[in-house]
Design an enzyme around this catalytic site. Structure first.
Site, PDB file in Angstrom:
ATOM      1  N   HIS A   1       0.816  -1.222   0.000  1.00  0.00           N
ATOM      2  CA  HIS A   1       0.000   0.000   0.000  1.00  0.00           C
ATOM      3  C   HIS A   1       0.854   1.279   0.000  1.00  0.00           C
ATOM      4  O   HIS A   1       0.732   2.098  -0.923  1.00  0.00           O
ATOM      5  CB  HIS A   1      -0.994  -0.037   1.163  1.00  0.00           C
ATOM      6  CG  HIS A   1      -1.677   1.263   1.414  1.00  0.00           C
ATOM      7  ND1 HIS A   1      -2.537   1.831   0.490  1.00  0.00           N
ATOM      8  CD2 HIS A   1      -1.615   2.122   2.467  1.00  0.00           C
ATOM      9  CE1 HIS A   1      -2.971   2.988   0.979  1.00  0.00           C
ATOM     10  NE2 HIS A   1      -2.426   3.179   2.171  1.00  0.00           N
TER      11      HIS A   1
ATOM     12  N   GLU B   1       0.714   5.406  12.832  1.00  0.00           N
ATOM     13  CA  GLU B   1      -0.596   4.992  13.291  1.00  0.00           C
ATOM     14  C   GLU B   1      -0.652   3.489  13.560  1.00  0.00           C
ATOM     15  O   GLU B   1      -1.199   3.050  14.555  1.00  0.00           O
ATOM     16  CB  GLU B   1      -1.619   5.358  12.216  1.00  0.00           C
ATOM     17  CG  GLU B   1      -3.006   5.476  12.749  1.00  0.00           C
ATOM     18  CD  GLU B   1      -3.966   5.820  11.627  1.00  0.00           C
ATOM     19  OE1 GLU B   1      -5.150   5.601  11.806  1.00  0.00           O
ATOM     20  OE2 GLU B   1      -3.485   6.280  10.569  1.00  0.00           O
ATOM     21  N   ASP B   2      -0.076   2.725  12.631  1.00  0.00           N
ATOM     22  CA  ASP B   2      -0.257   1.272  12.707  1.00  0.00           C
ATOM     23  C   ASP B   2       0.843   0.544  13.473  1.00  0.00           C
ATOM     24  O   ASP B   2       0.672  -0.610  13.830  1.00  0.00           O
ATOM     25  CB  ASP B   2      -0.313   0.677  11.284  1.00  0.00           C
ATOM     26  CG  ASP B   2      -1.498   1.212  10.509  1.00  0.00           C
ATOM     27  OD1 ASP B   2      -2.323   1.902  11.128  1.00  0.00           O
ATOM     28  OD2 ASP B   2      -1.595   0.932   9.301  1.00  0.00           O
TER      29      ASP B   2
ATOM     30  N   ASP C   1     -22.667  10.607 -28.651  1.00  0.00           N
ATOM     31  CA  ASP C   1     -22.521  11.198 -29.973  1.00  0.00           C
ATOM     32  C   ASP C   1     -21.734  12.492 -29.931  1.00  0.00           C
ATOM     33  O   ASP C   1     -21.500  13.110 -30.949  1.00  0.00           O
ATOM     34  CB  ASP C   1     -23.905  11.455 -30.593  1.00  0.00           C
ATOM     35  CG  ASP C   1     -24.334  10.260 -31.411  1.00  0.00           C
ATOM     36  OD1 ASP C   1     -23.453   9.457 -31.762  1.00  0.00           O
ATOM     37  OD2 ASP C   1     -25.531  10.135 -31.688  1.00  0.00           O
TER      38      ASP C   1
END
Ligand code: MN
Length: 714
Positions: free
Chosen positions: A60, A88-89, A271
Site C-alpha cells: 500500500h 498509526e499502525d 454522440d
C-alpha cells in the site's frame, strides 16, 4: 535495487524495483538511497501486517508513493508517502522518524496520520469539523493533502475486498470530500479517477451497464472518429501548425452525469466527440481555433476562452463546440504544452516541472490565496455548519468574470444573468434595466452570462423590476432589491393600470374622468368594498372588478350604452407595465399585431393576438374583450415563436442561427425534431416588432435548405 535480506513477497519486491527505477529518472542518487531506507524501514515496521486483500501491508505505501512519483513530487513527500501509515499502525514515534529522515518528513507523516484519524461522519456538522482539520493540515503544507489524496486513490482502487456497506460509505465520502479537493487543487487525473471509482461503488449496476455500452458504442464509432481526427490533423497542418491531436475518451462518470442532468439518452451523450489539440504557444492556440472553425462550423455560444480568463484552479484552454460531420457535435480543447501540464497535475505541476514559469508561480500564489481566504472564513465562523456552507461554495469554483462597458471586471456567481449583473453594478441600474447587449448583441435579460462576456445594460427612466426576474436571478442582492421594489411598486403599478382601464371604459360611455368628484369616488370605493380610490383602481388592475362595470355605475344606470372596444379609447400598451400586463404564451403577440386584451382575475391584463385561437375558445364573447393598441415607441424585445421545415443537411442549424443573429434577433429556445430528409425546427426568438420579424424571416428564406417558415400562434 533490491530490498535484500528481508522476507517479502516477490510482487512487492518487483513493485519497489519499478518505483525506484522510475524515481531515478528525476531524483538524485542520494535521494533515491534515502527513499530506499524509508522503504526498508516501513517494510520492517509493517512486517507481519496484511491488507484485507491478503497482500503484505507494504504494498500500500509503495503504491501511494508511486502515484506521487508519477507527479514528480520531491523526495520528502515520497519518503513520507512510504512511511505514511507507520505512526498509526506500528507505534513508531514522530521523533524517531524525525531523527532518521528529517523534520520535514516527520511533519508530513504526522500530518497524514492526523488526517487518517478523522472518521468522516454522515452528519453535516461532523463533516464540517473534519474539513476544518483537513484544511488546517493543508494550509501548513499542501503536500500532506497530496499524500492523503494518493492514499485515498489507492484505497479506492482496492475497494473490492471490503463489505458492500463499507464500500459505499467510503465511495460517498470520496465523491463528496476528496474528489472536490482534488479538483480544487487542479489534480485532474486524480480527480477523475476518484470520481469514476466512487461512481462504480456507489452505483455498481449503472456502472457496469454504462461500461459495457460505452465499449460497444466506441467500437461502432471508430471509423467516424478516425475520419474526423485525420481531417483535423490535415487542416492544422495546412495552417502551418505543429499540433498534437488526440481523441478524448469521455470519463464514465461525466457521461452518467450528463445523462442525468441534461436528460439525454446514452447515445446522445456518446454522440458528442471530444478532441484535444496541443500546440506550442498561445498565438498558435488561436490560429488552431480559427483553422478548426473553418473546417467545421462552431455552435454559437459554445466558445470559451479560458486562456484569457483562467479558471480558479489555474486551468487554461480554449473550448469550442463544432458541428461535425453527420451533425454530431465535436467538443475541442486547444491548449499549449504548459497548459496541458497544469490541466493534468494542477498544484502538483509546481513540483512536476520545476520551472520559473510565471503561470506556475501564479498558480501557486492563487492556491495560497485561496487557502488564506478559507482560513479567514474558518476563524470567523463559529458555527461548523455555516463554515461548511462557505466551504462548499469555495470547493466548487463557481464564479464567472464579466466586463462592464468601462472594461472593469466583475465577479459573479455561476448562472448569473444580465439582471444579476445590472444589480451588481448598481441598484439603480438594476431597477431601471430594460435590455442588455452582450458582446455587442441584443440579448434577453434572463441570459446566463459567461466568463469574458462584455455586458452593457440599457436602462430607461420608466423601466421597473419585473416579478419574472425573480425566477432566474441568482444573486442575493438582485433578489432582495427586486422583492423590495415589487413590494412597494406593485400596488402603484396596478393602480395606474386600473386607472387606464377605467378611463378607457369611461370614454366609451362618453364620460370625462376629470368630471368625477371626490365624493363620487369615495362612494364608489365604499360600494366596492375598497378603502380608497387607489385601492379600487388597484383592484381593477388586478381584475377584481371589471372596469366596464365600474364605469357603468358612474353613469346613469338607465342609460345602457354598449361598450366599444374599437381603436378609439383603446388601452395603449407601453411594454413597460411589468406584471400588470402579460403577453399570452399561446400566440406571443408582438408590436404591430392586431391585439385584444382580457382581464384575468388576479393576473391583470393579458394580451392576445386577435386571431389567437385560444382566446376565442376560452373567452368566447368578444364583448368582454378590451381594445388594446401598441404604443409607437416601444423599445423592449418580445418573444415570438416560429416553425421551420428544412432539408436535413450538415450545418443547417448553424446557418439558421447565423441568419437570425445577423437580423439582430436572439434565439431564446430551439427544438429540433425529425431525422429523415426534413427537419422541423421550432424557435422562440426575441424581436422588437412585426417588421423586425419579417426581416428575420426574409433572411431565413434565403437559406437554400429552408423549405417553409411559419409563425406559430396558439
Ligand atoms: Mn494509507
Amino acid at each position: 535495487m533490491r530490498a535484500q535480506g528481508l522476507p517479502d513477497s516477490p510482487a512487492a519486491l518487483d513493485e519497489a524495483e519499478l518505483l525506484f527505477n522510475e524515481l531515478s529518472g528525476y531524483l538524485k542518487p542520494a535521494d533515491i538511497s534515502q527513499l530506499q531506507n524509508a522503504y526498508l524501514f516501513s517494510q520492517s515496521a509493517h512486517s507481519g501486517q496484511f491488507r484485507k486483500s491478503g497482500e503484505p501491508y507494504i504494498s500500500h505505501p509503495l503504491a501511494v508513493a508511486s502515484i506521487l512519483g508519477r507527479l514528480h513530487l520531491d523526495s520528502q513527500t515520497l519518503a513520507a508517502a512510504l512511511l505514511h501509515d507507520v505512526m498509526e499502525d506500528t507505534h513508531v514515534s514522530k521523533a524517531e522518524i524525525s531523527e532518521r529522515f528529517g523534520k520535514s518528513v516527520a511533519e508530513l507523516v504526522d500530518g497524514v496520520s492526523k488526517l487518517d484519524k478523522i472518521e468522516f461522519q454522515t452528519q453535516a456538522d461532523a463533516q464540517a469539523e473534519n474539513f476544518r482539520k483537513m484544511l488546517l493540515a493543508m494550509s501548513q503544507d499542501v503536500r500532506v493533502i497530496l499524500i492523503k489524496l494518493a492514499d485515498r486513490l489507492h484505497n479506492m482502487r482496492t475497494l473490492e475486498v471490503l463489505q458492500p456497506e463499507k464500500r459505499r460509505r467510503i465511495a460517498r465520502e470520496t465523491m463528496e470530500i476528496y474528489a472536490p479537493i482534488a479538483h480544487r487543487l487542479g489534480l485532474n487525473s486524480i480527480y477523475q479517477e476518484l470520481q469514476d471509482l466512487s461512481f462504480r461503488h456507489l452505483f455498481p449496476t449503472r456502472y457496469r451497464v454504462l461500461t459495457k455500452a460505452t465499449k460497444a458504442a466506441r467500437g461502432n464509432r471508430r471509423e467516424v472518429l478516425d475520419k474526423i481526427l485525420s481531417d483535423i490533423r490535415q487542416r492544422l497542418l495546412d495552417a502551418g501548425l505543429d499540433a498534437k491531436v488526440s481523441g478524448r475518451e469521455k470519463q464514465l462518470y461525466s457521461i452518467y452525469k450528463k445523462m442525468v442532468e441534461k436528460h439525454l439518452t446514452f447515445s446522445e451523450v456518446l454522440d458528442i466527440y471530444g478532441f484535444r489539440v496541443i500546440v506550442k504557444d498561445v498565438p498558435a492556440c488561436y490560429v488552431a481555433l480559427g483553422a478548426l472553425h473553418s473546417l467545421y462550423k462552431p455552435i454559437p455560444g459554445k466558445f470559451k476562452d479560458y486562456i484569457a480568463i483562467p479558471k480558479a484552479n489555474g486551468y487554461q484552454s480554449l473550448h469550442s463546440t463544432l458541428f461535425g460531420p453527420y451533425g454530431t457535435p465535436l467538443e475541442v480543447q486547444i491548449r499549449t504544452v504548459e497548459m496541458h501540464r497544469i490541466a493534468e497535475a494542477g498544484v502538483a505541476s509546481h513540483w512536476l516541472y520545476k520551472s520559473v514559469d510565471n503561470n506556475l508561480n501564479d498558480l501557486h500564489t492563487k492556491t495560497h490565496q485561496w487557502l488564506q481566504s478559507l482560513l479567514e472564513t474558518l476563524s470567523d465562523s463559529t458555527d461548523s455548519l455555516e463554515f461548511l456552507e462557505h466551504l462548499k461554495v469555495d470547493l466548487f469554483p463557481s464564479e464567472i468574470y464579466v466586463f462592464t462597458p468601462q472594461g472593469k471586471i466583475l465577479e459573479l456567481p455561476k448562472e448569473s444573468t444580465a439582471v444579476d449583473f445590472a444589480y451588481a453594478v448598481h441598484t439603480d441600474i438594476g431597477d431601471r434595466c430594460m435590455a442588455v447587449k452582450i458582446n455587442g448583441e441584443n440579448a434577453p435579460l434572463r441570459t446566463k452570462l459567461r466568463s469574458g462576456d462584455h455586458v452593457e445594460i440599457i436602462t430607461a427612466p420608466h423601466a421597473k423590476p419585473n416579478p419574472v426576474w425573480l425566477t432566474y436571478v441568482v444573486t442575493g442582492k438582485a433578489r432582495s432589491h427586486i422583492r423590495h421594489f415589487l413590494k412597494t411598486m406593485q400596488y402603484e403599478e396596478l393602480a395606474k393600470l386600473g386607472e387606464r382601464l377605467l378611463n378607457q371604459a369611461l370614454l366609451s360611455f362618453k364620460l370625462d374622468p376629470a368630471a368625477i368628484s371626490a365624493a363620487q369616488w369615495q362612494k364608489l370605493a365604499q360600494d366596492s368594498g375598497a378603502k380608497s380610490k387607489k385601492e379600487l383602481l388597484a383592484d381593477m388592475g388586478l381584475g377584481k372588478h371589471l372596469p366596464a362595470v365600474v364605469a357603468k355605475r358612474l353613469t346613469s344606470p338607465h342609460e345602457s350604452v354598449p361598450r366599444s372596444g374599437g381603436e378609439n379609447g383603446a388601452i395603449t400598451i407601453l411594454g413597460t407595465e411589468g406584471m400588470a400586463v402579460k403577453f399570452a404564451k399561446c400566440c406571443h403577440p408582438i408590436p404591430g399585431d392586431l391585439v385584444v386584451g382580457f382581464i384575468k382575475k388576479d393576473q391583470g391584463l393579458v394580451i392576445h393576438t386577435r386571431d389567437c385561437p385560444v382566446i376565442a375558445k376560452i373567452h368566447g364573447n368578444p364583448d368582454n374583450w378590451l381594445g388594446v393598441t401598441w404604443d409607437k415607441d416601444i423599445t423592449r424585445l418580445f418573444e415570438v415563436s416560429i416553425k421551420m421545415v428544412a432539408a436535413n443537411q450538415r450545418g443547417v442549424l448553424a446557418r439558421v442561427a447565423a441568419e437570425i443573429a445577423k437580423a439582430g434577433s436572439n434565439i431564446d429556445n430551439v427544438s429540433v425534431e425529425g431525422e429523415g430528409t426534413y427537419t422541423t425546427m421550432n424557435f422562440t426568438l426575441q424581436v422588437s416588432n412585426r417588421s423586425h420579424l419579417a426581416q428575420v424571416m426574409r433572411g431565413l428564406r434565403r437559406i437554400r435548405e429552408v423549405v417553409k417558415i411559419t409563425r406559430v400562434k396558439g
